[in-house]
Write a protein that holds these residues in place. Sequence first.
Motif, PDB file in Angstrom:
ATOM      1  N   ILE A 170       0.896  -1.081  -0.149  1.00 13.72           N
ATOM      2  CA  ILE A 170      -0.091  -0.009   0.183  1.00 13.72           C
ATOM      3  C   ILE A 170       0.733   1.197  -0.052  1.00 13.72           C
ATOM      4  CG2 ILE A 170      -2.222  -1.619   1.891  1.00 13.72           C
ATOM      5  CD1 ILE A 170      -0.786   0.648   3.402  1.00 13.72           C
ATOM      6  N   ASP A 171      -0.081   2.163  -0.251  1.00 15.20           N
ATOM      7  CA  ASP A 171       0.868   3.404  -0.415  1.00 15.20           C
ATOM      8  C   ASP A 171      -0.228   4.753  -0.411  1.00 15.20           C
ATOM      9  OD1 ASP A 171       2.626   5.456  -0.438  1.00 15.20           O
ATOM     10  OD2 ASP A 171       3.524   5.014  -2.562  1.00 15.20           O
ATOM     11  N   ASN A 172      -0.283   6.034  -0.440  1.00 16.61           N
ATOM     12  CA  ASN A 172      -0.772   7.316   0.345  1.00 16.61           C
ATOM     13  C   ASN A 172      -1.995   6.604   1.710  1.00 16.61           C
ATOM     14  OD1 ASN A 172       1.313   7.878  -1.624  1.00 16.61           O
ATOM     15  ND2 ASN A 172      -0.870   9.882  -2.288  1.00 16.61           N
ATOM     16  N   PHE A 173      -1.831   6.248   1.798  1.00 12.08           N
ATOM     17  CA  PHE A 173      -2.785   6.268   3.408  1.00 12.08           C
ATOM     18  C   PHE A 173      -3.359   7.116   3.572  1.00 12.08           C
ATOM     19  CE2 PHE A 173      -4.467   4.567   7.564  1.00 12.08           C
ATOM     20  CZ  PHE A 173      -5.265   3.312   7.686  1.00 12.08           C
ATOM     21  N   THR A 174      -5.266   7.585   3.407  1.00 12.94           N
ATOM     22  CA  THR A 174      -5.373   8.552   3.653  1.00 12.94           C
ATOM     23  C   THR A 174      -6.525   8.762   5.138  1.00 12.94           C
ATOM     24  OG1 THR A 174      -4.330   9.072   1.562  1.00 12.94           O
ATOM     25  CG2 THR A 174      -6.076  10.611   2.030  1.00 12.94           C
ATOM     26  N   THR A 175      -6.307   9.177   6.015  1.00 14.29           N
ATOM     27  CA  THR A 175      -7.657   9.245   6.877  1.00 14.29           C
ATOM     28  C   THR A 175      -8.008  10.995   6.600  1.00 14.29           C
ATOM     29  OG1 THR A 175      -5.646   9.961   8.204  1.00 14.29           O
ATOM     30  CG2 THR A 175      -6.265   7.920   7.837  1.00 14.29           C
ATOM     31  N   ASN A 176      -9.347  10.892   7.203  1.00 14.39           N
ATOM     32  CA  ASN A 176      -9.646  11.882   7.681  1.00 14.39           C
ATOM     33  C   ASN A 176     -10.412  12.900   8.875  1.00 14.39           C
ATOM     34  OD1 ASN A 176     -10.860  14.211   5.524  1.00 14.39           O
ATOM     35  ND2 ASN A 176     -12.435  12.324   4.934  1.00 14.39           N
ATOM     36  N   THR A 177      -9.614  12.881   9.434  1.00 16.96           N
ATOM     37  CA  THR A 177      -9.606  12.988  11.312  1.00 16.96           C
ATOM     38  C   THR A 177     -10.967  14.196  11.083  1.00 16.96           C
ATOM     39  OG1 THR A 177      -9.226  14.964  10.943  1.00 16.96           O
ATOM     40  CG2 THR A 177      -7.334  13.048  11.921  1.00 16.96           C
ATOM     41  N   THR A 178     -11.734  13.816  12.706  1.00 20.62           N
ATOM     42  CA  THR A 178     -12.988  13.435  12.944  1.00 20.62           C
ATOM     43  C   THR A 178     -13.126  15.671  13.066  1.00 20.62           C
ATOM     44  OG1 THR A 178     -12.761  13.157  15.324  1.00 20.62           O
ATOM     45  CG2 THR A 178     -13.954  12.061  13.463  1.00 20.62           C
ATOM     46  N   VAL A 179     -12.795  16.010  13.087  1.00 20.72           N
ATOM     47  CA  VAL A 179     -13.013  17.849  12.794  1.00 20.72           C
ATOM     48  C   VAL A 179     -13.717  18.001  11.672  1.00 20.72           C
ATOM     49  CG1 VAL A 179     -11.764  19.566  13.166  1.00 20.72           C
ATOM     50  CG2 VAL A 179     -10.734  18.196  14.057  1.00 20.72           C
TER      51      VAL A 179
END
Length: 339
Positions: free
Chosen positions: A240-249
């Motif tokens: 895998i690469d560019n593991f992208t998350t959206n924090t809950t702010v």
Amino acid sequence: MKKTITKIALFFGVVAAIAGQAQVTVENFDSYTLTPNSYYKNTTTPDWQTSQATFRYTWSASFGGYWETGSSYTNVKDTIDGTGSGNALYSNITGSGFSGDNYVTVQDKAIIKVKNLSALSGFFVTNTTFAWKAVKKGNTYSRRFGDTTGTGSGTSIVQGNYPDWFLLSVVGFRNGTPANDTVKFYLADYRAAGTANDYVIKNWQFVNCTALGIVDSVQFHMSSSDNSFGFMNTPAFFSIDNFTTNTTVGINELENVSRISLFPNPTNDNVSIHYVSTKETNVTIRIYDISGKEVVRTQHQNNTGENNIKLETSALEAGAYFVELSDGVASKKIKFIKL
């Protein structure tokens, strides 16, 4: 060059579609220093961290020492050696990361914990060299996909039409409870009739994980049509690469809306969303395609109590989509299939 531009444009299109809702973090692993053709190996302090995630890792001292479970960041460029020995175990079939030298090779049942409650936007994935070679050519323990003659060297066996498959499943968790949906991605798929549509992933492809919702960890599960005595013969590794998350702010779950359902699913001409609201508020309803592109947007005034909204989907192409309900502060996504 054109292919590189296209895949980068696709990735940032997905990120842009969600960037307005929360803080987006892309882990490309290039901040880690590695000598050429090497990988993370730690026999004493196993787990390793990025700014937003902890990657579980276990090293075993048995049999002279080996990487037992979890994820390892790497820059190994071997696309030739399919034995899974030495450095070759950590390599992927593209020969590089998606956006740099470093990437991560992951084992079956690996766990990644996010540091804040997050919506996992997704990641790029490809086959390891070890798995790709096993699927295409077979090895001592696994057959070449399409063959029905069992295990063996594989390279001398005439290609068959067996409906083989190699599947990656992504399961999200929150407080130990699995998410309602599981994201599935076929690393190889020979199920279609004949051989013309058979494929084994040999480039970087984005896996959209927004259907998992808000999670505190994810676990990967691998499965294959090639099994013996209850064990999978296909090498249980992927990269895998560019593991992208959206924090809950700014992306809290809807507090005033409950019992959300969507039907029919799959659908042809339209889809209905049913939910219960505790107050009269305005909600925005969007439909995104699998790449994160917004294809439908409408607004609705909630009634206190039960609400039912019908959305026209006849103009959409067949495929996977996500319906998002948002009141400007919080949101909820549901996956559906358009036939």
